[in-house]
Motif scaffolding. Structure first.
Motif, PDB file in Angstrom:
ATOM      1  N   UNK A 152       8.431 -32.684 -68.853  1.00  0.00           N
ATOM      2  CA  UNK A 152       8.261 -31.349 -68.288  1.00  0.00           C
ATOM      3  C   UNK A 152       8.234 -31.401 -66.773  1.00  0.00           C
ATOM      4  N   UNK A 153       7.624 -32.434 -66.254  1.00  0.00           N
ATOM      5  CA  UNK A 153       7.531 -32.558 -64.798  1.00  0.00           C
ATOM      6  C   UNK A 153       8.909 -32.775 -64.199  1.00  0.00           C
ATOM      7  N   UNK A 154       9.712 -33.619 -64.804  1.00  0.00           N
ATOM      8  CA  UNK A 154      10.997 -33.958 -64.213  1.00  0.00           C
ATOM      9  C   UNK A 154      12.139 -33.078 -64.669  1.00  0.00           C
ATOM     10  N   UNK A 155      12.081 -32.553 -65.891  1.00  0.00           N
ATOM     11  CA  UNK A 155      13.233 -31.837 -66.426  1.00  0.00           C
ATOM     12  C   UNK A 155      13.075 -30.333 -66.435  1.00  0.00           C
ATOM     13  N   UNK A 156      12.070 -29.850 -67.115  1.00  0.00           N
ATOM     14  CA  UNK A 156      11.951 -28.408 -67.310  1.00  0.00           C
ATOM     15  C   UNK A 156      11.162 -27.726 -66.204  1.00  0.00           C
ATOM     16  N   UNK A 157      10.104 -28.355 -65.736  1.00  0.00           N
ATOM     17  CA  UNK A 157       9.259 -27.739 -64.719  1.00  0.00           C
ATOM     18  C   UNK A 157       9.201 -28.679 -63.535  1.00  0.00           C
ATOM     19  N   UNK A 158      10.197 -28.660 -62.717  1.00  0.00           N
ATOM     20  CA  UNK A 158      10.222 -29.518 -61.542  1.00  0.00           C
ATOM     21  C   UNK A 158       9.688 -28.769 -60.337  1.00  0.00           C
ATOM     22  N   UNK A 159       9.894 -29.349 -59.191  1.00  0.00           N
ATOM     23  CA  UNK A 159       9.483 -28.672 -57.971  1.00  0.00           C
ATOM     24  C   UNK A 159      10.602 -27.744 -57.534  1.00  0.00           C
ATOM     25  N   UNK A 160      10.250 -26.668 -56.874  1.00  0.00           N
ATOM     26  CA  UNK A 160      11.239 -25.707 -56.438  1.00  0.00           C
ATOM     27  C   UNK A 160      11.863 -26.100 -55.113  1.00  0.00           C
ATOM     28  N   UNK A 161      11.019 -26.512 -54.196  1.00  0.00           N
ATOM     29  CA  UNK A 161      11.495 -26.834 -52.860  1.00  0.00           C
ATOM     30  C   UNK A 161      10.447 -27.677 -52.150  1.00  0.00           C
ATOM     31  N   UNK A 162      10.784 -28.183 -51.007  1.00  0.00           N
ATOM     32  CA  UNK A 162       9.819 -28.909 -50.188  1.00  0.00           C
ATOM     33  C   UNK A 162       9.473 -28.053 -48.987  1.00  0.00           C
ATOM     34  N   UNK A 163       8.178 -27.976 -48.713  1.00  0.00           N
ATOM     35  CA  UNK A 163       7.709 -27.265 -47.535  1.00  0.00           C
ATOM     36  C   UNK A 163       7.200 -28.256 -46.508  1.00  0.00           C
ATOM     37  N   UNK A 186       4.240 -29.153 -45.955  1.00  0.00           N
ATOM     38  CA  UNK A 186       3.145 -29.987 -46.465  1.00  0.00           C
ATOM     39  C   UNK A 186       3.499 -30.670 -47.780  1.00  0.00           C
ATOM     40  N   UNK A 187       4.768 -30.717 -48.154  1.00  0.00           N
ATOM     41  CA  UNK A 187       5.172 -31.413 -49.367  1.00  0.00           C
ATOM     42  C   UNK A 187       5.816 -30.493 -50.376  1.00  0.00           C
ATOM     43  N   UNK A 188       5.858 -30.930 -51.648  1.00  0.00           N
ATOM     44  CA  UNK A 188       6.549 -30.153 -52.673  1.00  0.00           C
ATOM     45  C   UNK A 188       5.867 -28.827 -52.974  1.00  0.00           C
ATOM     46  N   UNK A 189       6.673 -27.839 -53.286  1.00  0.00           N
ATOM     47  CA  UNK A 189       6.178 -26.521 -53.680  1.00  0.00           C
ATOM     48  C   UNK A 189       6.619 -26.301 -55.119  1.00  0.00           C
ATOM     49  N   UNK A 190       5.674 -26.092 -56.010  1.00  0.00           N
ATOM     50  CA  UNK A 190       5.983 -25.952 -57.433  1.00  0.00           C
ATOM     51  C   UNK A 190       6.730 -24.673 -57.745  1.00  0.00           C
ATOM     52  N   UNK A 191       7.365 -24.673 -58.905  1.00  0.00           N
ATOM     53  CA  UNK A 191       8.122 -23.501 -59.342  1.00  0.00           C
ATOM     54  C   UNK A 191       7.238 -22.408 -59.933  1.00  0.00           C
ATOM     55  N   UNK A 192       6.046 -22.772 -60.382  1.00  0.00           N
ATOM     56  CA  UNK A 192       5.185 -21.784 -61.024  1.00  0.00           C
ATOM     57  C   UNK A 192       4.565 -20.862 -59.988  1.00  0.00           C
ATOM     58  N   UNK A 193       4.321 -19.610 -60.373  1.00  0.00           N
ATOM     59  CA  UNK A 193       3.701 -18.676 -59.432  1.00  0.00           C
ATOM     60  C   UNK A 193       2.293 -19.125 -59.041  1.00  0.00           C
ATOM     61  N   UNK A 194       1.877 -18.785 -57.841  1.00  0.00           N
ATOM     62  CA  UNK A 194       0.533 -19.141 -57.398  1.00  0.00           C
ATOM     63  C   UNK A 194      -0.496 -18.334 -58.171  1.00  0.00           C
ATOM     64  N   UNK A 195      -1.726 -18.811 -58.156  1.00  0.00           N
ATOM     65  CA  UNK A 195      -2.818 -18.099 -58.813  1.00  0.00           C
ATOM     66  C   UNK A 195      -3.040 -18.498 -60.261  1.00  0.00           C
ATOM     67  N   UNK A 196      -2.284 -19.444 -60.778  1.00  0.00           N
ATOM     68  CA  UNK A 196      -2.485 -19.912 -62.148  1.00  0.00           C
ATOM     69  C   UNK A 196      -3.640 -20.901 -62.178  1.00  0.00           C
ATOM     70  N   UNK A 197      -4.344 -20.965 -63.324  1.00  0.00           N
ATOM     71  CA  UNK A 197      -5.467 -21.879 -63.479  1.00  0.00           C
ATOM     72  C   UNK A 197      -5.291 -22.692 -64.751  1.00  0.00           C
ATOM     73  N   UNK A 198      -5.711 -23.951 -64.706  1.00  0.00           N
ATOM     74  CA  UNK A 198      -5.680 -24.835 -65.865  1.00  0.00           C
ATOM     75  C   UNK A 198      -7.097 -25.291 -66.145  1.00  0.00           C
TER      76      UNK A 198
END
Length: 105
Positions: free
Chosen positions: A13-24, A26-38
């Motif tokens: 999931x990290x490498x194939x389906x849910x990767x990083x969207x772009x680099x900012x 300060x480093x990688x920026x995830x594809x998921x919307x902000x404000x999510x909690x686990x």
């Protein structure tokens, strides 16, 4: 320890389906919307959140890093530790279930 099958799912999931969207800046920026909690529920045979084995807690940083990599930085860890000890394990499991129920409400 993370079973191989779980590690493979996270890696896929990290490498194939849910990767990083772009680099900012300060480093990688995830594809998921902000404000999510686990909320991660972790059971272990020993006690790694405090005491002499605290330095051997590799699962909490790992979970935080994996979810942070895909854009989720609000990670709550709920533990049920000392499961190898029949007396301490019961109490820890009860506290872990109570904490999970509290977070679910």
């Amino acid at each position: 320890m993370i079973p191989e099958s779980r590690g493979a799912i996270i890696s896929e999931q990290r490498g194939g389906f849910i990767g990083i969207g772009t680099y900012g800046e300060q480093g990688p920026i995830g594809l998921l919307p902000t404000g999510k909690k686990v909320v991660a529920l972790i059971a272990s045979g020993g006690v790694y959140s405090s005491g002499p084995a605290q330095g051997m807690d590799f699962i909490s940083p790992y979970i935080r890093n994996i979810f942070g990599f895909i854009g989720i930085t609000d990670v709550e860890i709920v533990r049920a530790e000392a499961q190898a000890n029949p007396n301490l394990g019961k109490d820890s499991l009860k506290l872990g279930v109570e904490a999970a129920e509290h977070l679910a409400n």
